[in-house]
Design a protein around this motif. Structure first.
Motif, PDB file in Angstrom:
ATOM      1  N   GLU A 164       0.833  -1.206   0.000  1.00 22.03           N
ATOM      2  CA  GLU A 164       0.000   0.000   0.000  1.00 22.03           C
ATOM      3  C   GLU A 164       0.870   1.260   0.000  1.00 22.03           C
ATOM      4  N   GLU A 165       1.953   1.253   0.776  1.00 23.14           N
ATOM      5  CA  GLU A 165       2.862   2.409   0.777  1.00 23.14           C
ATOM      6  C   GLU A 165       3.527   2.560  -0.583  1.00 23.14           C
ATOM      7  N   TYR A 166       3.950   1.422  -1.161  1.00 24.88           N
ATOM      8  CA  TYR A 166       4.529   1.437  -2.515  1.00 24.88           C
ATOM      9  C   TYR A 166       3.530   2.043  -3.499  1.00 24.88           C
ATOM     10  N   ARG A 167       2.284   1.609  -3.412  1.00 24.25           N
ATOM     11  CA  ARG A 167       1.241   2.121  -4.305  1.00 24.25           C
ATOM     12  C   ARG A 167       1.114   3.637  -4.172  1.00 24.25           C
ATOM     13  N   ALA A 168       1.172   4.134  -2.950  1.00 27.69           N
ATOM     14  CA  ALA A 168       1.014   5.560  -2.724  1.00 27.69           C
ATOM     15  C   ALA A 168       2.145   6.374  -3.338  1.00 27.69           C
ATOM     16  N   ASN A 169       3.322   5.748  -3.496  1.00 27.62           N
ATOM     17  CA  ASN A 169       4.480   6.443  -4.061  1.00 27.62           C
ATOM     18  C   ASN A 169       4.498   6.426  -5.593  1.00 27.62           C
ATOM     19  N   LEU A 170       3.581   5.656  -6.208  1.00 29.44           N
ATOM     20  CA  LEU A 170       3.580   5.537  -7.657  1.00 29.44           C
ATOM     21  C   LEU A 170       2.982   6.783  -8.309  1.00 29.44           C
ATOM     22  N   PRO A 171       3.434   7.130  -9.521  1.00 24.13           N
ATOM     23  CA  PRO A 171       2.741   8.183 -10.281  1.00 24.13           C
ATOM     24  C   PRO A 171       1.297   7.765 -10.547  1.00 24.13           C
ATOM     25  N   ASP A 172       0.427   8.721 -10.737  1.00 27.11           N
ATOM     26  CA  ASP A 172      -1.000   8.426 -10.877  1.00 27.11           C
ATOM     27  C   ASP A 172      -1.275   7.430 -12.002  1.00 27.11           C
ATOM     28  N   TYR A 173      -0.611   7.580 -13.137  1.00 22.49           N
ATOM     29  CA  TYR A 173      -0.947   6.707 -14.274  1.00 22.49           C
ATOM     30  C   TYR A 173      -0.475   5.273 -14.035  1.00 22.49           C
ATOM     31  N   ILE A 174       0.632   5.107 -13.310  1.00 20.91           N
ATOM     32  CA  ILE A 174       1.075   3.748 -12.976  1.00 20.91           C
ATOM     33  C   ILE A 174       0.174   3.163 -11.889  1.00 20.91           C
ATOM     34  N   ARG A 175      -0.269   4.000 -10.970  1.00 16.85           N
ATOM     35  CA  ARG A 175      -1.180   3.528  -9.928  1.00 16.85           C
ATOM     36  C   ARG A 175      -2.479   3.025 -10.547  1.00 16.85           C
ATOM     37  N   ALA A 176      -2.956   3.716 -11.587  1.00 17.46           N
ATOM     38  CA  ALA A 176      -4.181   3.265 -12.255  1.00 17.46           C
ATOM     39  C   ALA A 176      -3.996   1.884 -12.880  1.00 17.46           C
ATOM     40  N   LEU A 177      -2.801   1.626 -13.396  1.00 14.77           N
ATOM     41  CA  LEU A 177      -2.488   0.299 -13.929  1.00 14.77           C
ATOM     42  C   LEU A 177      -2.371  -0.718 -12.806  1.00 14.77           C
ATOM     43  N   PHE A 178      -1.647  -0.354 -11.763  1.00 11.23           N
ATOM     44  CA  PHE A 178      -1.427  -1.263 -10.637  1.00 11.23           C
ATOM     45  C   PHE A 178      -2.746  -1.659  -9.984  1.00 11.23           C
ATOM     46  N   ASP A 179      -3.690  -0.732  -9.899  1.00 10.85           N
ATOM     47  CA  ASP A 179      -4.956  -0.996  -9.223  1.00 10.85           C
ATOM     48  C   ASP A 179      -5.828  -2.009  -9.952  1.00 10.85           C
ATOM     49  N   GLN A 180      -5.443  -2.403 -11.142  1.00 10.09           N
ATOM     50  CA  GLN A 180      -6.187  -3.444 -11.850  1.00 10.09           C
ATOM     51  C   GLN A 180      -5.778  -4.844 -11.413  1.00 10.09           C
ATOM     52  N   PHE A 181      -4.830  -4.917 -10.478  1.00  8.23           N
ATOM     53  CA  PHE A 181      -4.356  -6.200  -9.954  1.00  8.23           C
ATOM     54  C   PHE A 181      -4.609  -6.271  -8.450  1.00  8.23           C
ATOM     55  N   THR A 182      -4.794  -7.511  -7.967  1.00  5.92           N
ATOM     56  CA  THR A 182      -5.051  -7.753  -6.553  1.00  5.92           C
ATOM     57  C   THR A 182      -4.051  -8.786  -6.019  1.00  5.92           C
ATOM     58  N   PRO A 183      -3.393  -8.513  -4.881  1.00  3.02           N
ATOM     59  CA  PRO A 183      -2.465  -9.509  -4.312  1.00  3.02           C
ATOM     60  C   PRO A 183      -3.221 -10.746  -3.836  1.00  3.02           C
ATOM     61  N   VAL A 184      -2.666 -11.925  -4.139  1.00  5.33           N
ATOM     62  CA  VAL A 184      -3.317 -13.161  -3.702  1.00  5.33           C
ATOM     63  C   VAL A 184      -2.391 -14.091  -2.934  1.00  5.33           C
ATOM     64  N   ASP A 185      -1.062 -13.935  -3.048  1.00  4.62           N
ATOM     65  CA  ASP A 185      -0.162 -14.833  -2.320  1.00  4.62           C
ATOM     66  C   ASP A 185       1.213 -14.190  -2.192  1.00  4.62           C
ATOM     67  N   PHE A 186       1.925 -14.585  -1.103  1.00  5.08           N
ATOM     68  CA  PHE A 186       3.255 -14.055  -0.828  1.00  5.08           C
ATOM     69  C   PHE A 186       4.206 -15.205  -0.519  1.00  5.08           C
ATOM     70  N   ALA A 187       5.485 -15.019  -0.848  1.00  6.83           N
ATOM     71  CA  ALA A 187       6.493 -16.028  -0.504  1.00  6.83           C
ATOM     72  C   ALA A 187       7.862 -15.363  -0.399  1.00  6.83           C
ATOM     73  N   ARG A 188       8.723 -15.969   0.397  1.00  3.62           N
ATOM     74  CA  ARG A 188      10.117 -15.526   0.453  1.00  3.62           C
ATOM     75  C   ARG A 188      10.895 -16.266  -0.625  1.00  3.62           C
ATOM     76  N   LYS A 189      11.692 -15.520  -1.391  1.00  6.18           N
ATOM     77  CA  LYS A 189      12.462 -16.118  -2.477  1.00  6.18           C
ATOM     78  C   LYS A 189      13.928 -15.717  -2.342  1.00  6.18           C
ATOM     79  N   VAL A 190      14.811 -16.688  -2.340  1.00  7.57           N
ATOM     80  CA  VAL A 190      16.244 -16.430  -2.273  1.00  7.57           C
ATOM     81  C   VAL A 190      16.731 -16.087  -3.675  1.00  7.57           C
ATOM     82  N   VAL A 191      17.477 -14.981  -3.781  1.00  8.53           N
ATOM     83  CA  VAL A 191      17.939 -14.527  -5.093  1.00  8.53           C
ATOM     84  C   VAL A 191      19.428 -14.225  -5.052  1.00  8.53           C
TER      85      VAL A 191
END
Length: 447
Positions: A246-273
């Motif tokens: 949500e904080e990341y979303r708030a930092n996005l430019p308006d037009y990218i936020r409009a794109l981002f808002d078309q997606f919904t989080p459904v799962d999280f995982a830790r990934k070693v990179v």
């Protein structure tokens, strides 16, 4: 006083350096403890993998040698495996730097030295002779110098928009490649082009009886949040990740936020990179579009203090994720549409900074071990050019060009440094393998 070009060849005396294992051990104290054995195993595999993970060691070594006095924005970890291909927002595939975890202002040649030495270390690992590995280091420096000098003949905007378009690059260098190499290159690029969220869905997820995707379990490299923690704790961690988003979303430019808002989080995982990043907190987030058949994978990667900040004066950013993002946007020819930053509290209640990007968007890199001497030399020229174009996007390009023209022997000095530093790195790698053999460093070997 600024170093002469000849003085850039200097390396620290091995007897006067801090213990490299102590440097790495100190760095590990801020990381996830149960992943440090994975990091140790990855670093200990070869001198080159050790080099990849030892940016903190080299930062101290660079700070102990004479420098040019010419400061620019640095990648901070410009070894050859941190270059690669990826898709721009305009869906063009380009070649450029692709890792900015350590970005910070510093002497311009620090990036170049780390890049040149990486070619010597990698070439030795491939069994190439000393003439070949030195030639690679020289080609890095010669290409960098050529493109920096060219940049001062260009306008500021021409430098800003300069990029290495992959299709144009293949057309230009195709005649320099034999048939099998060209075919392998084209095949690799096609594979990279299809490395996107849809491909990640098939590789990283399992589907339940309703056809809904869930991130699969492959510990310790990939662990869903509800497997990593007990149920109540997992709910709390998932909630905190959601707050970061949500904080990341708030930092996005308006037009990218409009794109981002078309997606919904459904799962999280830790990934070693990676290698050097192992142990820092890295989460992947599976998101789905409005109709449920439209995946987007984001990565939230912890941003800690740059390994350079103890050695160069720099204005601190309030968020280390912002430091990474701003450095990347300055140096990279084109950056991920979803690039952004956030912060939040981890599972232990400690505040952590993160940057956010797509997990996969046409990303690909060379398999260093598969390169022959001619290919490695060609790749050295390409990386030298990409690094020069990155530095040329800053206001420092004229000062860098003036310095490069202040004397002769720049390529020789960088190659001398690279060879000597590769020797130091080999000794450091040997010290690490000894620590492991004698039981003082724990490793978690992976298949």
């Amino acid at each position: 006083m600024a170093a002469t070009i000849d003085e850039l060849a200097a390396c620290p005396d091995p007897s006067s350096r801090p213990d490299p294992i102590a440097v790495l051990t100190a760095q590990a104290t801020s990381r996830v403890a149960d992943l440090i054995p994975v990091r140790n195993a990855r670093m200990a595999a070869t001198p080159f993998t050790f080099y990849r993970g030892a940016a903190a060691v080299m930062a101290g070594d660079l700070a102990a040698t004479p420098d040019s006095g010419v400061t620019t924005q640095l990648c901070g970890d410009a070894h050859l495996s941190n270059f690669g291909v990826f898709n721009t927002p305009e869906r063009r595939m380009i070649f450029d730097l692709n890792d900015f975890d350590e970005t910070s202002p510093g002497p311009f040649e620090w990036d170049l030295k780390r890049l040149a030495a990486s070619f010597v270390v990698a070439g030795r690992g491939n069994g190439f002779d000393a003439v070949t590995t030195r030639d690679c280091a020289r080609e890095v420096a010669k290409s960098y110098r050529r493109w920096i000098l060219a940049s001062v003949q260009q306008s500021t905007m021409e430098c800003w928009y300069a990029r290495i378009d992959v299709e144009e690059m293949i057309a230009a260098v195709g005649k320099m490649l034999d048939t099998s190499t060209e075919a392998r290159t084209v095949k690799g690029l096609k594979k990279a082009r299809h490395r996107n969220s849809l491909q990640a869905l098939g590789k990283l997820c399992v589907f339940d009886e309703h056809g809904d995707p869930h991130i699969r379990s492959d510990p310790p490299l990939l662990v869903p949040v509800h497997e990593l923690f007990g149920d109540h704790h997992a709910d709390m961690v998932a909630e905190r990740i959601g707050e970061r988003i949500e904080e990341y979303r708030a930092n996005l430019p308006d037009y990218i936020r409009a794109l981002f808002d078309q997606f919904t989080p459904v799962d999280f995982a830790r990934k070693v990179v990676g290698v050097g990043s192992v142990g820092t907190r890295a989460w992947i987030v599976l998101m789905r579009g409005q109709r449920g058949e439209d995946p987007l994978f984001l990565q939230l990667k912890e941003a800690q203090r740059s390994v350079l900040v103890d050695h160069v004066p720099t204005a601190p950013y309030p968020n280390q994720g912002q430091r990474v993002v701003e450095g990347q946007r300055l140096l990279q020819a084109a950056s991920d549409l979803f690039l952004g930053w956030t912060s939040g509290f981890d599972e232990n209640g400690e505040k952590r900074d993160f940057y956010v990007r797509q997990l996969r968007d046409g990303k690909g890199s060379v398999v260093v071990e598969a390169l022959n001497p001619a290919e490695l030399t060609l790749y050295a020229r390409l990386c030298g050019r990409a690094l020069a174009q990155a530095h040329a996007r800053t206001a420092s390009r004229h000062d860098i060009a003036d310095y490069l023209q202040s004397g002769k022997g720049f390529a020789r000095a960088i190659a001398d440094f690279a060879e000597t530093y590769a020797d130091l790195n080999a000794g450091d790698h040997s010290a690490m393998t000894t620590e492991i053999a004698e039981g003082r460093l724990e490793v978690h070997e992976l298949a």
